[in-house]
Motif scaffolding. Sequence first.
Motif, PDB file in Angstrom:
ATOM      1  N   ILE A 183      -2.820 -50.429 -12.253  1.00 47.14           N
ATOM      2  CA  ILE A 183      -2.222 -49.856 -13.465  1.00 47.14           C
ATOM      3  C   ILE A 183      -1.423 -48.609 -13.116  1.00 47.14           C
ATOM      4  O   ILE A 183      -0.283 -48.439 -13.573  1.00 47.14           O
ATOM      5  N   ARG A 184      -2.005 -47.737 -12.306  1.00 48.07           N
ATOM      6  CA  ARG A 184      -1.315 -46.493 -11.951  1.00 48.07           C
ATOM      7  C   ARG A 184      -0.044 -46.777 -11.150  1.00 48.07           C
ATOM      8  O   ARG A 184       1.015 -46.164 -11.381  1.00 48.07           O
ATOM      9  N   GLY A 185      -0.133 -47.717 -10.198  1.00 50.89           N
ATOM     10  CA  GLY A 185       1.040 -48.052  -9.398  1.00 50.89           C
ATOM     11  C   GLY A 185       2.156 -48.678 -10.218  1.00 50.89           C
ATOM     12  O   GLY A 185       3.331 -48.366 -10.035  1.00 50.89           O
ATOM     13  N   ALA A 186       1.780 -49.556 -11.153  1.00 48.65           N
ATOM     14  CA  ALA A 186       2.781 -50.196 -12.004  1.00 48.65           C
ATOM     15  C   ALA A 186       3.465 -49.166 -12.891  1.00 48.65           C
ATOM     16  O   ALA A 186       4.702 -49.158 -13.026  1.00 48.65           O
ATOM     17  N   LEU A 187       2.685 -48.269 -13.495  1.00 54.67           N
ATOM     18  CA  LEU A 187       3.270 -47.252 -14.372  1.00 54.67           C
ATOM     19  C   LEU A 187       4.113 -46.262 -13.575  1.00 54.67           C
ATOM     20  O   LEU A 187       5.149 -45.791 -14.066  1.00 54.67           O
ATOM     21  N   PHE A 188       3.693 -45.957 -12.362  1.00 51.80           N
ATOM     22  CA  PHE A 188       4.474 -45.042 -11.517  1.00 51.80           C
ATOM     23  C   PHE A 188       5.854 -45.632 -11.231  1.00 51.80           C
ATOM     24  O   PHE A 188       6.862 -44.919 -11.254  1.00 51.80           O
ATOM     25  N   ASN A 189       5.902 -46.936 -10.966  1.00 49.59           N
ATOM     26  CA  ASN A 189       7.186 -47.587 -10.704  1.00 49.59           C
ATOM     27  C   ASN A 189       8.032 -47.699 -11.962  1.00 49.59           C
ATOM     28  O   ASN A 189       9.249 -47.853 -11.883  1.00 49.59           O
ATOM     29  N   LEU A 190       7.402 -47.620 -13.122  1.00 56.83           N
ATOM     30  CA  LEU A 190       8.130 -47.651 -14.390  1.00 56.83           C
ATOM     31  C   LEU A 190       8.524 -46.253 -14.851  1.00 56.83           C
ATOM     32  O   LEU A 190       9.049 -46.089 -15.956  1.00 56.83           O
TER      33      LEU A 190
END
Length: 221
Positions: A183-190
């Motif tokens: 979740i954190r990695g996906a949101l960071f890329n967004l």
Amino acid sequence: PTCKLSELRKLRKLGELRELREVETDTVQGKRNRIMASRSTGGGGSRFEMASHRPSVVNQSCIDYLSIEMVQQAREHTDGSSEALFQRLEWMGFNVGQKLVERHSKNAPLLSTHLDRVKFICKEFWTLLFHKKIDNLKTNHRGVFVLQDKQFRWLAHISGKRDAIQETTEWAASYVYFPCGMIRGALFNLGMNCVVHPEITDLPGCKFTIKVKSSTKAAKA
């Protein structure tokens, strides 16, 4: 005049040969048309390139067993402390989440607010991972979001005695830090820098609390 039996057989063979040639001609012509169409669209038409566009499907049971083995391997490569284990799993999930969202958000509409990004995680991203949406989403509109999965798949195989609830919860925590990282990695890329904390409620249910870091709170929530 009546034809002999041998002449009838010859005529039948000639008819079969003629039909076979027509089929071969159609096959060759169809192949030529496919090659020309591939060239006109800029595609190479190679077998590897065609196969690369086919979606790969993995049985969900394999993913479940992989998660169990991943946690076990992470235990063996840490010093035995829960904190080191959780950090390792969270970082692994962060890298996976970044790559997954980069690949699967190309056709997504513009996600301009924090709420839009979290909704994308709850629907499209979670469906990609677990074939279901997040059951519940709450927010205080101040940079805090709570995602609830009432039947989290990776906790379904965990059970314990009532007199050992704390021990069971600590064991189950190993299986939620990897998705926390995703979740954190996906949101960071967004474009959303945040921290994610898990909370195990009634097994197999769990919650993921997302807190936006102060550096990105200036964006619309």
